[in-house]
Design an enzyme around this catalytic site. Structure first.
Site, PDB file in Angstrom:
ATOM      1  N   GLY A  71       0.798  -1.210   0.000  1.00  0.00           N
ATOM      2  CA  GLY A  71       0.000   0.000   0.000  1.00  0.00           C
ATOM      3  C   GLY A  71       0.828   1.255   0.000  1.00  0.00           C
ATOM      4  N   CYS A  72       1.976   1.271  -0.660  1.00  0.00           N
ATOM      5  CA  CYS A  72       2.807   2.471  -0.736  1.00  0.00           C
ATOM      6  C   CYS A  72       2.016   3.557  -1.439  1.00  0.00           C
ATOM      7  CB  CYS A  72       4.092   2.170  -1.504  1.00  0.00           C
ATOM      8  SG  CYS A  72       5.154   3.586  -1.744  1.00  0.00           S
ATOM      9  N   GLY A  73       1.669   4.615  -0.711  1.00  0.00           N
ATOM     10  CA  GLY A  73       0.649   5.528  -1.179  1.00  0.00           C
ATOM     11  C   GLY A  73       1.006   6.369  -2.369  1.00  0.00           C
ATOM     12  N   CYS A 100       3.271   5.296  -4.998  1.00  0.00           N
ATOM     13  CA  CYS A 100       3.793   4.561  -6.138  1.00  0.00           C
ATOM     14  C   CYS A 100       2.845   4.667  -7.320  1.00  0.00           C
ATOM     15  CB  CYS A 100       3.984   3.090  -5.778  1.00  0.00           C
ATOM     16  SG  CYS A 100       5.266   2.828  -4.543  1.00  0.00           S
TER      17      CYS A 100
END
Length: 268
Positions: free
Chosen positions: A112-114, A116
């Site tokens: 969930g890397c906001g 990317c």
């Protein structure tokens, strides 16, 4: 072909070693699966997530990313298992098409890397609404809120491998909690649950089991949350953004101790 995960945890055999001793046994481990968020027939984001509360995830992500302005703008939402993962299929109102074009994502990070997958540097510093809710939080409730959050984390207690986001209403207690392998996903699920239940984020505090990165502050601002409380530390950018959009940022909240970085007037 990958089997689509449908349970939040799985009991697996393991060999526990301590010094010269080895003991076979079992441990519950957190499940994760690829989740694609689609609008119309177009995939907008793919993330690894816990395969629970996916309706909340779809709605919450749509709100916190500014793809819709209200739950009413999602015409339909369905969960469709696929051989390689799960699709959250959404149809949105025509008026949302331009927002989808502006914020289109091809791939989100595995947890969930906001940020990317966004298409420009400018999108990382997106404009946020001002949070003006005057909700206050008694300082005596901060520790109690985080204790309640920890006690309610059933999946984390089982697996020791997931994050949680909770909603605390001053004077009333913990109203909602969502868990996920990704901290961003947990917050999006909470945002979706609040919207589905007709609760205003402005009436309480968001609680996080993670550090506070700028994306967490951005998501809180998008749903109008005036108070953000976390067990770990914030980044410098998160503090600057919280100050700018009017959020009270409380971090390192453990036991009776905490540190208030912005807008301390809401803590009484």
């Amino acid at each position: 072909m990958q089997e689509t995960a449908s349970r939040p945890s799985l009991v697996l055999p393991r060999l526990a070693r301590q010094g010269d001793q080895a003991e076979p046994g079992f441990r519950a481990v957190a499940e994760e699966t690829a989740v694609a968020l689609t609008y119309g027939r177009s995939t907008h984001a793919v993330m690894m997530a816990s395969p629970i509360a996916l309706e909340d995830l779809g709605l919450g992500f749509s709100l916190t990313e500014g793809l819709i302005g209200s739950p009413a703008e999602i015409i339909s939402l369905g969960i469709v298992p696929r051989p390689a993962g799960i699709e959250v299929q959404m149809e949105v109102a025509e008026a949302c098409a331009s927002a989808l074009a502006r914020r289109r994502r091809r791939l989100a990070g595995p947890l969930g890397c906001g940020l990317c997958g966004i298409e420009s540097l400018e999108e990382a510093g997106r404009d946020l609404p001002s949070v003006t809710a005057g909700t206050t939080l008694p300082h005596t409730e901060i520790g109690a809120a985080m204790e309640a959050l920890s006690a309610a984390q059933a999946l984390h207690r089982e697996t020791r491998a997931v994050h949680a986001a909770g909603f605390w209403q001053p004077g009333q207690g913990l109203a909602l909690l969502r868990e996920d392998v990704g901290r961003h996903n947990a917050l999006d699920k909470l945002a979706g649950a609040l919207a589905r239940q007709g609760r205003s984020a402005g009436a309480g505090a968001l609680l996080l089991t993670s550090r506070v990165s700028v994306e967490m502050v951005q998501k809180a601002a998008m749903i109008g949350a005036p108070l953000l409380v976390a067990v770990s530390a914030p980044t410098a950018l998160a503090v600057r953004v919280a100050e700018g959009c009017g959020i009270t940022l409380i971090a390192l909240a453990r036991g009776k101790a905490c540190e208030i970085f912005t807008h301390p007037n809401r803590v009484c």
